[in-house]
Scaffold this motif. Sequence first.
Motif, PDB file in Angstrom:
ATOM      1  N   GLY A 195       0.821  -1.205   0.000  1.00 18.52           N
ATOM      2  CA  GLY A 195       0.000   0.000   0.000  1.00 18.52           C
ATOM      3  C   GLY A 195       0.856   1.256   0.000  1.00 18.52           C
ATOM      4  N   ARG A 196       0.177   2.403   0.086  1.00 21.00           N
ATOM      5  CA  ARG A 196       0.881   3.683   0.047  1.00 21.00           C
ATOM      6  C   ARG A 196       0.974   4.278   1.448  1.00 21.00           C
ATOM      7  NH1 ARG A 196       2.558   7.050  -3.781  1.00 21.00           N
ATOM      8  NH2 ARG A 196       1.432   5.964  -5.453  1.00 21.00           N
ATOM      9  N   TRP A 197       2.142   4.840   1.723  1.00 22.51           N
ATOM     10  CA  TRP A 197       2.428   5.498   3.002  1.00 22.51           C
ATOM     11  C   TRP A 197       2.890   6.920   2.708  1.00 22.51           C
ATOM     12  CZ3 TRP A 197       1.665   2.367   7.332  1.00 22.51           C
ATOM     13  CH2 TRP A 197       1.548   0.992   7.073  1.00 22.51           C
ATOM     14  N   LEU A 226      11.461  18.176   3.446  1.00 25.85           N
ATOM     15  CA  LEU A 226      10.926  17.246   2.456  1.00 25.85           C
ATOM     16  C   LEU A 226       9.609  16.636   2.909  1.00 25.85           C
ATOM     17  CD1 LEU A 226      12.619  13.734   2.503  1.00 25.85           C
ATOM     18  CD2 LEU A 226      12.968  15.399   4.326  1.00 25.85           C
ATOM     19  N   THR A 227       8.909  16.049   1.938  1.00 22.06           N
ATOM     20  CA  THR A 227       7.771  15.169   2.191  1.00 22.06           C
ATOM     21  C   THR A 227       8.027  13.879   1.428  1.00 22.06           C
ATOM     22  OG1 THR A 227       6.511  16.117   0.337  1.00 22.06           O
ATOM     23  CG2 THR A 227       6.128  17.061   2.520  1.00 22.06           C
ATOM     24  N   ARG A 228       7.385  12.787   1.875  1.00 23.01           N
ATOM     25  CA  ARG A 228       7.615  11.476   1.268  1.00 23.01           C
ATOM     26  C   ARG A 228       6.301  10.776   0.950  1.00 23.01           C
ATOM     27  NH1 ARG A 228      10.741   8.258   5.591  1.00 23.01           N
ATOM     28  NH2 ARG A 228       9.515   9.551   7.015  1.00 23.01           N
ATOM     29  N   SER A 229       6.327   9.982  -0.110  1.00 25.89           N
ATOM     30  CA  SER A 229       5.189   9.154  -0.488  1.00 25.89           C
ATOM     31  C   SER A 229       5.741   7.852  -1.056  1.00 25.89           C
ATOM     32  CB  SER A 229       4.318   9.867  -1.528  1.00 25.89           C
ATOM     33  OG  SER A 229       3.266   9.028  -1.964  1.00 25.89           O
ATOM     34  N   TYR A 230       5.554   6.745  -0.319  1.00 26.65           N
ATOM     35  CA  TYR A 230       6.136   5.454  -0.691  1.00 26.65           C
ATOM     36  C   TYR A 230       5.031   4.457  -0.982  1.00 26.65           C
ATOM     37  CZ  TYR A 230      10.634   7.114   1.263  1.00 26.65           C
ATOM     38  OH  TYR A 230      11.786   7.804   1.537  1.00 26.65           O
ATOM     39  N   LEU A 231       5.169   3.758  -2.106  1.00 23.41           N
ATOM     40  CA  LEU A 231       4.199   2.732  -2.496  1.00 23.41           C
ATOM     41  C   LEU A 231       4.909   1.381  -2.566  1.00 23.41           C
ATOM     42  CD1 LEU A 231       1.405   1.861  -3.550  1.00 23.41           C
ATOM     43  CD2 LEU A 231       2.164   2.509  -5.849  1.00 23.41           C
ATOM     44  N   ILE A 266      -0.266  15.101  -0.290  1.00 26.11           N
ATOM     45  CA  ILE A 266       0.917  14.298  -0.618  1.00 26.11           C
ATOM     46  C   ILE A 266       0.515  13.039  -1.384  1.00 26.11           C
ATOM     47  CG2 ILE A 266       2.863  13.029   0.378  1.00 26.11           C
ATOM     48  CD1 ILE A 266       2.748  15.046   2.723  1.00 26.11           C
ATOM     49  N   TYR A 267      -0.609  12.455  -1.013  1.00 24.86           N
ATOM     50  CA  TYR A 267      -1.081  11.232  -1.679  1.00 24.86           C
ATOM     51  C   TYR A 267      -1.322  11.472  -3.173  1.00 24.86           C
ATOM     52  CZ  TYR A 267      -4.250   7.421  -2.960  1.00 24.86           C
ATOM     53  OH  TYR A 267      -4.843   6.352  -3.590  1.00 24.86           O
ATOM     54  N   ARG A 268      -1.842  12.639  -3.523  1.00 28.21           N
ATOM     55  CA  ARG A 268      -2.204  12.926  -4.924  1.00 28.21           C
ATOM     56  C   ARG A 268      -1.011  13.420  -5.749  1.00 28.21           C
ATOM     57  NH1 ARG A 268      -6.728  14.838  -2.044  1.00 28.21           N
ATOM     58  NH2 ARG A 268      -5.834  16.944  -1.914  1.00 28.21           N
ATOM     59  N   ALA A 269       0.142  13.595  -5.145  1.00 29.96           N
ATOM     60  CA  ALA A 269       1.284  14.194  -5.839  1.00 29.96           C
ATOM     61  C   ALA A 269       2.090  13.150  -6.611  1.00 29.96           C
ATOM     62  CB  ALA A 269       2.174  14.900  -4.822  1.00 29.96           C
ATOM     63  N   PRO A 308       4.573  18.185  -7.460  1.00 29.24           N
ATOM     64  CA  PRO A 308       4.937  18.000  -6.048  1.00 29.24           C
ATOM     65  C   PRO A 308       3.869  18.568  -5.121  1.00 29.24           C
ATOM     66  CG  PRO A 308       6.156  19.832  -6.995  1.00 29.24           C
ATOM     67  CD  PRO A 308       5.444  19.159  -8.140  1.00 29.24           C
ATOM     68  N   PRO A 309       3.728  18.002  -3.949  1.00 31.35           N
ATOM     69  CA  PRO A 309       2.754  18.542  -2.999  1.00 31.35           C
ATOM     70  C   PRO A 309       3.192  19.923  -2.522  1.00 31.35           C
ATOM     71  CG  PRO A 309       4.075  16.804  -1.986  1.00 31.35           C
ATOM     72  CD  PRO A 309       4.433  16.821  -3.424  1.00 31.35           C
TER      73      PRO A 309
END
Length: 495
Positions: free
Chosen positions: A50-52, A66-71, A254-257, A262-263
Motif C-alpha cells: 500500500g501507500r504510506w 521534504l515530504t515522502r510518499s512510498y508505495l 501528498i497522496y495525490r502528488a 509535487p505537494p
Amino acid sequence: MVRCWWLAGLLVACAAAEQSLRWEPRCRQQLRHLQDGAGIAARLPPRLEGRWVSTGCEVRPGPEFLTRSYLFYTNRLFKAYQFYYWDPSCHEPSYSLVIKGKLRLRQASWITRGATEADYHLHKVGIVFHSQKAMQEVASWINQTSGEGCSGFLPPRRTWAPGALYELLSAKTERDCTAALGFAMHELSLVRVEKHYQPLQQPQQSGSRLVEELYLGDIHTEWGERLHYRPTGYQRPMQSAVHHMHPCPACGIIYRADEHHPPILPLRAQLPMQLSGSWVSTHCEVRPAVLFLTRYFIFHSNNHTWEGYYYHYSDPLCKQPTFTIYASGQYTQGIPSSKVRGGTELAFKVTQARVTPMDQVTVMMLNSSEPGSCGLVSSWSAGVEQDITPTNGCLALGIKLPHTEYELFKTEQDTKDHSLLYIGERPTDGSSPDSPDKRPTSYQAPLIQCAGASEEFSNYVSLKYVGKKDANRNEALKPLPVAFLLFIAFLLRWD
C-alpha cells in the motif's frame, strides 16, 4: 480571633494546596497512556503493501525540508517519491526524486527490538527540477563532486525544462550520480509498522478508527556519514494513506502528488517561542544506539529555569523501565536560527541531576562503576533515587555535570490546535551538542503541551510520585512541600 482567623485561612490554604498538588490530568493521562503501551500493536514481520505518506513537512539534518510518499507492491517492488523544498513549510518545491527498487524483509532485528531488518536494491532514481535555480544548484553539486561518469551530468547553461526527468541512477548502466545529494535509501533497512485506534472526534459518533504508522530507519546527523550509516533508530513515521489520523490535511495533498506535481503544503505561520508550562512525549521514542524513552519537561519562563524527566525502557512499547533521569538547570533567551528557518537557538545549562534505577541490571551496572564517578559507592538499589550532582554526573550513563548544550527549538500547532514542541535531534554518534558547531539542524519527535504556566508547580511535585502505591495498592498521598509546611508553622507561631 486573630489566631482563629489565621487557622481558618490556613485550612482553606491547605485544602487548596492539596488540590494543586494533584496531577494535572492531561500530563498524568498521557504518561500513563504511554506506560500502558498506548494500545499499540506491532506485527513481525510487518505488512507494507500500500501507500504510506508523510503527515507534514519533515526536517532532516542539514537541514533538508521534504515530504515522502512510498508505495509498496505485493511482489516486493516499491516506488518512492521524495519531494524537497526551499522552506520549512514545504510550500516552495525545489526538486523531486522518483525511486524504484525491490525490498526484501528479513529477520527481526537483533539490535533494535521490535524492528525488522530488510535488504533493498535500487533499480532507478530520477530527478525532476522545479525551477532554474534548483537545476543549476544540483547540477553544480554533481559536476563538482562526482566521478567521471557524472561530471557532465548537465551542461552548466542548460535551460530548465519543466517536467523533464533526468536519470541519476540506473542499475542497468551501473551509473550512480546520487552521492552529491547525500542520497541513500538505507532507511529501508530497518522497518516497523505500528497499529492503534484513534477515537472518533465528532460528539455524535462513538467507536474508533484504525491508524497505521510506518517507521523507517533514521538519517545520520552528520552529512558525511549518511551514505554508509545503517540505522538503529527511526525517522518521523509515515502513515497509511488509507488508515491515517484524522484530520490530516497534508496526507491527501501528498497522496495525490507525483514527481511532476509535487505537494505544495499551506504556509505555516511561525509561532513565537512560548516554552512556559509542561510538555510530554506523544509516543514511546526510539533513539539510535537502542534507547527507548519518554520525556517530560517543565519550563519556567519567569526565571529561565527548566526541569526534565527522561524515562528509559528496554522495550519499544516503553513498558519495561530501566532507569529514570531527572535534570535541571537554566536556559538562555532564544534567538532565531540563521541556519534552520523556523527554528530558535537556545543554550541549556545542566547543573543538577538525579538517577533512579528501575531494574536489577541497571543497579548492578551502577554499583560496579568506578568510585566517585556515579553517586555513592555500591549504594544503588531499585526504585531509590540518588543525587549524582556531587560526583559531577554519572560516567556509566554518560552524564557530565555541569555542562552546556546548544539546542534548536521549534513550536507548532497540530490540526487539533494542540501546542507541539520540537527539540533538536541528538547526535547519532551519542555525543552531546556541547559546542555551537554541534547545534542540531533537525528535530526529535514532538512533545505535546499538557499543562500551562500556571500549572507548572503541581506537575513538578506530583511527577516524583509516578506509579507509587501504598500498601493497599492505592495512589500514595502526595506530601506537601517542606517550604510550605515551614510557612504554615511560621504563621501558627505568629500572633
